[in-house]
Enzyme design. Structure first.
Site, PDB file in Angstrom:
ATOM      1  N   GLY A 220     -10.377   3.731  12.349  1.00  0.00           N
ATOM      2  CA  GLY A 220      -9.873   4.097  13.678  1.00  0.00           C
ATOM      3  C   GLY A 220     -10.922   4.674  14.627  1.00  0.00           C
ATOM      4  O   GLY A 220     -11.091   4.180  15.745  1.00  0.00           O
TER       5      GLY A 220
ATOM      6  N   ARG B 275      -2.491  -1.754  -3.501  1.00  0.00           N
ATOM      7  CA  ARG B 275      -3.587  -0.809  -3.330  1.00  0.00           C
ATOM      8  C   ARG B 275      -3.397   0.320  -4.340  1.00  0.00           C
ATOM      9  O   ARG B 275      -2.370   1.000  -4.335  1.00  0.00           O
ATOM     10  CB  ARG B 275      -3.586  -0.225  -1.929  1.00  0.00           C
ATOM     11  CG  ARG B 275      -4.658   0.829  -1.766  1.00  0.00           C
ATOM     12  CD  ARG B 275      -4.412   1.666  -0.559  1.00  0.00           C
ATOM     13  NE  ARG B 275      -5.387   2.739  -0.472  1.00  0.00           N
ATOM     14  CZ  ARG B 275      -5.132   3.924   0.051  1.00  0.00           C
ATOM     15  NH1 ARG B 275      -3.937   4.207   0.511  1.00  0.00           N
ATOM     16  NH2 ARG B 275      -6.064   4.833   0.103  1.00  0.00           N
TER      17      ARG B 275
ATOM     18  N   ARG C 163      -8.335  17.560   6.924  1.00  0.00           N
ATOM     19  CA  ARG C 163      -9.002  18.088   5.720  1.00  0.00           C
ATOM     20  C   ARG C 163     -10.300  18.768   6.104  1.00  0.00           C
ATOM     21  O   ARG C 163     -11.013  18.308   7.008  1.00  0.00           O
ATOM     22  CB  ARG C 163      -9.316  16.951   4.733  1.00  0.00           C
ATOM     23  CG  ARG C 163      -8.097  16.255   4.196  1.00  0.00           C
ATOM     24  CD  ARG C 163      -8.484  15.317   3.047  1.00  0.00           C
ATOM     25  NE  ARG C 163      -7.387  14.434   2.717  1.00  0.00           N
ATOM     26  CZ  ARG C 163      -7.431  13.103   2.863  1.00  0.00           C
ATOM     27  NH1 ARG C 163      -8.517  12.502   3.318  1.00  0.00           N
ATOM     28  NH2 ARG C 163      -6.383  12.389   2.534  1.00  0.00           N
TER      29      ARG C 163
ATOM     30  N   ASN D  13       0.858  -1.189   0.000  1.00  0.00           N
ATOM     31  CA  ASN D  13       0.000   0.000   0.000  1.00  0.00           C
ATOM     32  C   ASN D  13       0.894   1.239   0.000  1.00  0.00           C
ATOM     33  O   ASN D  13       1.429   1.637   1.026  1.00  0.00           O
ATOM     34  CB  ASN D  13      -0.878  -0.060   1.259  1.00  0.00           C
ATOM     35  CG  ASN D  13      -1.803   1.129   1.377  1.00  0.00           C
ATOM     36  OD1 ASN D  13      -1.671   2.116   0.657  1.00  0.00           O
ATOM     37  ND2 ASN D  13      -2.742   1.033   2.300  1.00  0.00           N
TER      38      ASN D  13
ATOM     39  N   HIS E  11     -11.533   5.257  -0.355  1.00  0.00           N
ATOM     40  CA  HIS E  11     -11.769   4.254   0.707  1.00  0.00           C
ATOM     41  C   HIS E  11     -12.681   3.126   0.218  1.00  0.00           C
ATOM     42  O   HIS E  11     -13.315   2.439   1.026  1.00  0.00           O
ATOM     43  CB  HIS E  11     -12.461   4.864   1.947  1.00  0.00           C
ATOM     44  CG  HIS E  11     -11.644   5.860   2.704  1.00  0.00           C
ATOM     45  ND1 HIS E  11     -12.201   6.997   3.246  1.00  0.00           N
ATOM     46  CD2 HIS E  11     -10.333   5.888   3.037  1.00  0.00           C
ATOM     47  CE1 HIS E  11     -11.272   7.685   3.876  1.00  0.00           C
ATOM     48  NE2 HIS E  11     -10.112   7.042   3.751  1.00  0.00           N
TER      49      HIS E  11
ATOM     50  N   GLU F 182      -8.472  -3.650   4.899  1.00  0.00           N
ATOM     51  CA  GLU F 182      -8.246  -3.363   3.481  1.00  0.00           C
ATOM     52  C   GLU F 182      -7.204  -4.302   2.887  1.00  0.00           C
ATOM     53  O   GLU F 182      -7.325  -4.712   1.736  1.00  0.00           O
ATOM     54  CB  GLU F 182      -7.813  -1.900   3.316  1.00  0.00           C
ATOM     55  CG  GLU F 182      -8.970  -0.938   3.538  1.00  0.00           C
ATOM     56  CD  GLU F 182      -8.541   0.498   3.752  1.00  0.00           C
ATOM     57  OE1 GLU F 182      -8.069   0.799   4.870  1.00  0.00           O
ATOM     58  OE2 GLU F 182      -8.660   1.302   2.826  1.00  0.00           O
TER      59      GLU F 182
ATOM     60  N   ASN G   5     -13.325   2.316  17.225  1.00  0.00           N
ATOM     61  CA  ASN G   5     -12.839   2.418  18.609  1.00  0.00           C
ATOM     62  C   ASN G   5     -13.484   3.494  19.464  1.00  0.00           C
ATOM     63  O   ASN G   5     -13.368   3.451  20.681  1.00  0.00           O
ATOM     64  CB  ASN G   5     -11.329   2.708  18.597  1.00  0.00           C
ATOM     65  CG  ASN G   5     -10.558   1.598  17.932  1.00  0.00           C
ATOM     66  OD1 ASN G   5     -10.625   0.461  18.374  1.00  0.00           O
ATOM     67  ND2 ASN G   5      -9.848   1.919  16.858  1.00  0.00           N
TER      68      ASN G   5
ATOM     69  N   LYS H 201       3.007   0.759   3.278  1.00  0.00           N
ATOM     70  CA  LYS H 201       2.776  -0.290   4.268  1.00  0.00           C
ATOM     71  C   LYS H 201       2.795  -1.620   3.522  1.00  0.00           C
ATOM     72  O   LYS H 201       2.479  -1.660   2.322  1.00  0.00           O
ATOM     73  CB  LYS H 201       1.386  -0.133   4.909  1.00  0.00           C
ATOM     74  CG  LYS H 201       1.246   1.114   5.759  1.00  0.00           C
ATOM     75  CD  LYS H 201      -0.056   1.080   6.542  1.00  0.00           C
ATOM     76  CE  LYS H 201      -1.103   1.957   5.908  1.00  0.00           C
ATOM     77  NZ  LYS H 201      -2.336   2.144   6.613  1.00  0.00           N
TER      78      LYS H 201
HETATM   79  P1  ADP Z   1      -6.025   6.594   8.780  1.00  0.00           P
HETATM   80  O1  ADP Z   1      -5.882   5.144   8.311  1.00  0.00           O
HETATM   81  O2  ADP Z   1      -6.996   7.408   7.989  1.00  0.00           O
HETATM   82  O3  ADP Z   1      -4.716   7.284   9.018  1.00  0.00           O
HETATM   83  P2  ADP Z   1      -7.167   5.396  11.172  1.00  0.00           P
HETATM   84  O4  ADP Z   1      -8.267   4.587  10.567  1.00  0.00           O
HETATM   85  O5  ADP Z   1      -6.014   4.668  11.759  1.00  0.00           O
HETATM   86  O6  ADP Z   1      -6.685   6.550  10.218  1.00  0.00           O
HETATM   87  O7  ADP Z   1      -7.840   6.307  12.321  1.00  0.00           O
HETATM   88  C1  ADP Z   1      -7.096   7.250  13.028  1.00  0.00           C
HETATM   89  C2  ADP Z   1      -8.062   7.959  13.986  1.00  0.00           C
HETATM   90  O8  ADP Z   1      -8.653   6.973  14.844  1.00  0.00           O
HETATM   91  C3  ADP Z   1      -7.381   8.981  14.882  1.00  0.00           C
HETATM   92  O9  ADP Z   1      -8.183  10.159  14.971  1.00  0.00           O
HETATM   93  C4  ADP Z   1      -7.371   8.276  16.221  1.00  0.00           C
HETATM   94  O10 ADP Z   1      -7.443   9.177  17.303  1.00  0.00           O
HETATM   95  C5  ADP Z   1      -8.642   7.471  16.171  1.00  0.00           C
HETATM   96  N1  ADP Z   1      -8.611   6.397  17.151  1.00  0.00           N
HETATM   97  C6  ADP Z   1      -7.856   5.292  17.160  1.00  0.00           C
HETATM   98  N2  ADP Z   1      -8.075   4.578  18.294  1.00  0.00           N
HETATM   99  C7  ADP Z   1      -8.980   5.278  19.019  1.00  0.00           C
HETATM  100  C8  ADP Z   1      -9.622   5.084  20.281  1.00  0.00           C
HETATM  101  N3  ADP Z   1      -9.373   4.021  21.019  1.00  0.00           N
HETATM  102  N4  ADP Z   1     -10.510   6.018  20.695  1.00  0.00           N
HETATM  103  C9  ADP Z   1     -10.767   7.106  19.950  1.00  0.00           C
HETATM  104  N5  ADP Z   1     -10.213   7.342  18.742  1.00  0.00           N
HETATM  105  C10 ADP Z   1      -9.321   6.445  18.297  1.00  0.00           C
END
Ligand code: ADP
Length: 402
Positions: free
Chosen positions: A333, A95, A244, A7, A183, A387, A337, A14
């Site tokens: 993320g 990707r 953004r 990716n 995405h 992904e 979470n 990655k």
């Molecule tokens: P990308 O792949 O677009 O860089 P991710 O899917 O890894 O991003 O998401 C990153 C976001 O997820 C960040 O804003 C991070 O704070 C949030 N995040 C990750 N773990 C947690 C958690 N346990 N609680 C709240 N937010 C989280």
């Protein structure tokens, strides 16, 4: 069968090496800050979910080719590697970001395909060139076939009234200016997992899928197919994101240029890298935003409110697009979470048939699950995205069909 998934981002890439028999990730890693003298490579072996880094190297990786060549030597390294010979790699899945209207299905990488992809670089100047570089070097280093799986593919089923902009028509015909969406591999993966979870056919579900990460996008899915999505020609449009701005009045660009003398490139950078949660609060990580809110930080509070508000508006509009919604799906993320964001986004949605069971919402799990109150018309699901696995599966499917 073992598939290596690559990716490539603009200054990083990655990788994940997956055993497709049991879907175990044998090793994975990240090469960052390519082209700077503070480059780094981090490499983990199974179980790659752990934080334990088995190998770290800090040095300059001049190009993506440089980094990929180093990773190939790590894969067969006696101490850090997981295979004896590169011939053990059955296939490579890449990707792709921008497939535009040329690549609407996973595609075998070959010279003609690379030339077409090169032509599309004008639409994704930061992403397509490193991806192409990655594809070229992998084809040189590995004897196995490579397949490209594009972020834009899932959105290629959008109807014309959703993908066209109300601009002079020749901007579309001459320059390809339209909504492509991003995405897509994640939206497709969680849509399919949601259908399986609900026990419905994959081509028979209506969903609103919310990929909420640092970059965020939302898709409307009818009968398993994307009919609208919040990102557009570029990933800048749609909801408020980490850095953004999401949807803004397009005239702001002109106004800013006139008032500040900033160049188009400077304004573009501001909208992409210095806006969103970061622009409003100085922080782009949702965990930092919550920590600051707890201390009474008003900027963080407003940033969170605007993030959730933009998502609620999009969910409402896609509800209107779909008419019937089987499930609202959260992923990535924040979506997977952050129970605080999910609760705020779904607040007071009972009249739409959406309400969370707050206890279920607060529980942690790495599995697909429902967090909805029982008996509501619309289920609310949390589905971990994957992904890399989706790319590996698509890669195998192309090769099986070839
Ligand atoms: P990308 O792949 O677009 O860089 P991710 O899917 O890894 O991003 O998401 C990153 C976001 O997820 C960040 O804003 C991070 O704070 C949030 N995040 C990750 N773990 C947690 C958690 N346990 N609680 C709240 N937010 C989280």
């Amino acid at each position: 069968m073992k598939v290596l998934v690559i990716n490539c981002g603009s200054s990083s890439f990655k990788y994940q090496f997956i055993n497709m028999e049991n879907r175990q990730v044998l090793c994975c890693g990240l090469v960052e800050r390519i082209g700077t003298d503070t480059g780094s490579l981090t490499h983990k072996k199974a179980p790659c979910t752990s934080d334990e880094i088995v190998f770290k190297e800090e040095r300059e990786f001049a190009t993506h080719t440089d980094g990929i060549t180093r990773v190939m030597s790590l894969l067969t390294d006696a101490e850090y590697g997981v295979i004896k010979d590169l011939s053990e790699i059955s296939a490579c899945g890449h990707r792709g970001v921008m497939g535009a209207e040329k690549f609407t299905k996973p595609t075998l990488v070959e010279p003609g395909m690379l030339a077409t992809l090169d032509d599309l670089s004008v639409l994704a100047p930061l992403h397509n060139p490193p991806t192409i570089q990655g594809m070229r070097i992998m084809s040189e280093l590995l004897p196995c076939p490579s397949v490209a799986v594009f972020d834009t593919e899932f959105h290629s089923t959008m109807p014309e009234h959703a993908y066209k902009y109300a601009l002079p028509n020749d901007l579309y015909t001459k320059y390809g200016i339209r909504r492509y969406g991003f995405h897509g591999t994640s939206h497709r993966y969680v849509a399919e997992q949601a259908a399986d979870f609900l026990g419905k056919p994959r081509d028979g579900v209506n969903l609103i899928t919310c990929h909420l990460g640092n970059g965020s996008s939302i898709s409307a899915v009818r009968d398993g197919k994307c009919v609208d999505t919040s990102m557009g020609l570029t990933p800048l449009s749609g909801v408020v994101m980490g850095t953004r701005c999401g949807d803004i009045d397009p005239a702001i660009s002109n106004y800013l240029a006139e008032r500040t003398g900033k160049t188009v490139a400077e304004i573009d950078k501001m909208f992409n890298s210095e806006s969103g949660l970061k622009g409003l609060s100085g922080m782009n990580d949702m965990r930092d935003i919550h920590a600051a809110r707890e201390k009474g930080d008003q900027g963080a509070e407003l940033a969170f409110e605007m993030f959730c508000y933009s998502i609620r508006k999009t969910i409402g509009s896609y509800y209107a697009v779909l008419g019937r919604v089987d499930a609202l799906v959260f992923t990535a993320g924040i979506g997977e979470n952050d129970d605080i964001s999910r609760a705020a986004i779904c607040k007071d949605f009972e009249s739409l048939g959406i309400a969370l069971d707050l206890e279920k919402n607060g529980q942690r799990s790495g599995e697909a699950r429902s967090i909805s109150k029982p008996g509501m018309a619309v289920d609310v699901l949390v589905i971990p995205t994957n992904e890399e696995l989706a790319i590996a599966i698509a890669t195998m499917n192309v090769l099986k069909a070839a």
